[in-house]
Design a protein around this motif. Structure first.
Motif, short mmCIF file in Angstrom:
data_model
loop_
_atom_site.label_atom_id
_atom_site.label_comp_id
_atom_site.label_asym_id
_atom_site.label_seq_id
_atom_site.Cartn_x
_atom_site.Cartn_y
_atom_site.Cartn_z
N THR A 1 0.86 -1.17 0.00
CA THR A 1 0.00 0.00 0.00
C THR A 1 0.90 1.22 0.00
O THR A 1 2.09 1.13 0.32
CB THR A 1 -0.92 0.04 1.24
OG1 THR A 1 -0.11 0.09 2.41
CG2 THR A 1 -1.84 -1.17 1.28
N GLY A 2 0.34 2.36 -0.34
CA GLY A 2 1.14 3.58 -0.36
C GLY A 2 0.27 4.80 -0.23
O GLY A 2 -0.95 4.74 -0.36
N THR A 3 0.90 5.92 0.05
CA THR A 3 0.23 7.19 0.18
C THR A 3 1.00 8.24 -0.59
O THR A 3 2.23 8.30 -0.47
CB THR A 3 0.16 7.62 1.67
OG1 THR A 3 -0.50 6.58 2.40
CG2 THR A 3 -0.59 8.91 1.84
N LEU A 4 0.31 9.04 -1.38
CA LEU A 4 0.95 10.14 -2.08
C LEU A 4 0.69 11.43 -1.31
O LEU A 4 -0.40 11.66 -0.81
CB LEU A 4 0.38 10.29 -3.50
CG LEU A 4 0.65 9.13 -4.45
CD1 LEU A 4 -0.06 9.38 -5.78
CD2 LEU A 4 2.14 8.98 -4.68
N ALA A 5 1.72 12.25 -1.20
CA ALA A 5 1.62 13.53 -0.49
C ALA A 5 2.61 14.50 -1.11
O ALA A 5 3.57 14.09 -1.76
CB ALA A 5 1.92 13.32 0.99
N PRO A 6 2.39 15.80 -0.89
CA PRO A 6 3.37 16.78 -1.40
C PRO A 6 4.75 16.51 -0.82
O PRO A 6 4.88 16.01 0.30
CB PRO A 6 2.82 18.12 -0.91
CG PRO A 6 1.37 17.88 -0.62
CD PRO A 6 1.27 16.43 -0.21
N THR B 1 6.22 16.32 3.07
CA THR B 1 5.14 16.08 4.02
C THR B 1 5.27 14.67 4.59
O THR B 1 5.18 13.71 3.84
CB THR B 1 3.76 16.21 3.33
OG1 THR B 1 3.67 17.48 2.72
CG2 THR B 1 2.63 16.02 4.33
N PRO B 2 5.51 14.55 5.90
CA PRO B 2 5.60 13.19 6.45
C PRO B 2 4.23 12.51 6.38
O PRO B 2 3.22 13.11 6.69
CB PRO B 2 6.05 13.39 7.90
CG PRO B 2 5.84 14.83 8.20
CD PRO B 2 5.72 15.57 6.89
N THR B 3 4.22 11.26 5.94
CA THR B 3 2.95 10.54 5.81
C THR B 3 2.82 9.40 6.81
O THR B 3 1.73 8.91 7.02
CB THR B 3 2.82 9.95 4.39
OG1 THR B 3 3.93 9.10 4.14
CG2 THR B 3 2.76 11.06 3.35
N THR B 4 3.91 9.00 7.40
CA THR B 4 3.85 7.91 8.38
C THR B 4 4.84 8.17 9.49
O THR B 4 5.75 8.98 9.37
CB THR B 4 4.21 6.54 7.76
OG1 THR B 4 5.54 6.62 7.25
CG2 THR B 4 3.25 6.17 6.64
N THR B 5 4.66 7.47 10.56
CA THR B 5 5.60 7.51 11.67
C THR B 5 6.59 6.38 11.48
O THR B 5 6.19 5.25 11.18
CB THR B 5 4.85 7.31 13.01
OG1 THR B 5 3.83 8.30 13.10
CG2 THR B 5 5.80 7.41 14.19
#
Length: 96
Positions: free
Chosen positions: A9-14, A17-21
């Motif tokens: 799985t993944g997350t796109l962000a600018p 920008t931290p997306t996970t810990t």
């Protein structure tokens, strides 16, 4: 008709920008399990019709533990990674 199997799985962000810990658990490396011999891995892939140039031969170590596989992948030391968060050849090697 087995359907889709989720492998990641993944997350796109600018950018920036931290997306996970980051994980806090201690990870043992090398992992448990049996190391596999990769001496002729890319030769074997070539005989099966898959030809990889030197940049794409990044699988360097592999362990088998039950149903799990753990891999080490790397790029040649002189590879220019400018403009890549994850270099495409490194991602490709992880899929081998």
């Amino acid at each position: 008709d087995a359907g889709w199997v989720r492998h990641a799985t993944g997350t796109l962000a600018p950018a920036g920008t931290p997306t996970t810990t980051p994980p806090t658990e201690h990870i043992t490396w090398p992992p448990p399990g049996r190391p596999l011999d990769l001496t002729h891995a890319y030769d074997e892939l070539t005989t099966r019709g898959y030809t990889y140039g030197p940049l794409f031969q990044g699988l360097t170590a592999l362990w088998h533990d039950g149903d799990d596989l753990y891999a080490e992948v790397s790029l040649p030391h002189d590879t220019d990674t400018t403009g890549h968060t994850l270099h495409p050849a490194l991602l490709d090697a992880a899929l081998h």
